[in-house]
Design an enzyme around this catalytic site. Structure first.
Site, PDB file in Angstrom:
ATOM      1  N   SER A   1       0.357   5.123   0.324  1.00 39.01           N
ATOM      2  CA  SER A   1       0.231   5.087  -0.998  1.00 39.01           C
ATOM      3  C   SER A   1      -0.525   6.140  -1.635  1.00 39.01           C
ATOM      4  O   SER A   1      -1.583   6.529  -1.057  1.00 39.01           O
ATOM      5  CB  SER A   1      -0.442   3.661  -1.476  1.00 39.01           C
TER       6      SER A   1
ATOM      7  N   TYR B   1      -6.717  -2.851  -2.072  1.00 37.38           N
ATOM      8  CA  TYR B   1      -5.664  -2.234  -1.589  1.00 37.38           C
ATOM      9  C   TYR B   1      -5.815  -0.774  -1.256  1.00 37.38           C
ATOM     10  O   TYR B   1      -5.207  -0.173  -0.335  1.00 37.38           O
ATOM     11  CB  TYR B   1      -4.688  -2.130  -2.963  1.00 37.38           C
TER      12      TYR B   1
END
Length: 142
Positions: free
Chosen positions: A34, A47
């Site tokens: 990501s 995250y």
């Protein structure tokens, strides 16, 4: 943590076992990273930490895979239009505390990017590939 990091580690380990013992040895693994690992969003510590760890996992596995012909790369995706990202089209908290609408890209572009990486010969590897909506506020964020 369990899905983004532990799950990926366990899958990577099993893929290595298979690719090392097959004849001929080798193969390709593409990890899902990501852009948040590089430029996190507000309130995303878990995250962000897992995706940062995925980057380390990708680098280490790429190094370890060389000896047996395993190419390991990572795709870092930004703002692909999915159910999870629909809130971005309504407005999402930014690093400066403001809420702003963020553009989304067609998720098919992600598939095309993975296909590109997967179709390379094993003599070549894309270690990191970032694909995102052109107008996404990523560069300059954080």
């Amino acid at each position: 943590m369990n899905v983004n990091l532990t799950g990926m580690f366990l899958c990577l380990r099993q893929a290595f076992r298979v690719m090392q013992t097959q004849q001929p040895q080798g193969g390709r693994i593409i990890n899902n990273g990501s852009i948040s690992a590089t430029a996190p969003r507000p309130n995303s510590v878990a995250y962000t930490a897992t995706k940062h760890a995925v980057t380390g996992l990708t680098k280490s596995a790429s190094l370890d895979g060389r000896r047996c012909g395993i190419a390991v790369g990572q795709i870092d995706i930004g703002n692909a239009a999915t159910d999870m990202t629909q809130r971005m089209a309504q407005g999402i908290l930014q690093a400066n505390g403001q809420t702003a609408v963020e553009p989304l890209m067609d998720v098919a572009v992600v598939g095309q990017s993975v296909l590109y990486m997967a179709n390379l010969p094993l003599s070549a590897n894309v270690l990191f590939h970032t694909v995102m909506a052109t107008q996404m506020p990523f560069v300059g964020r954080g």
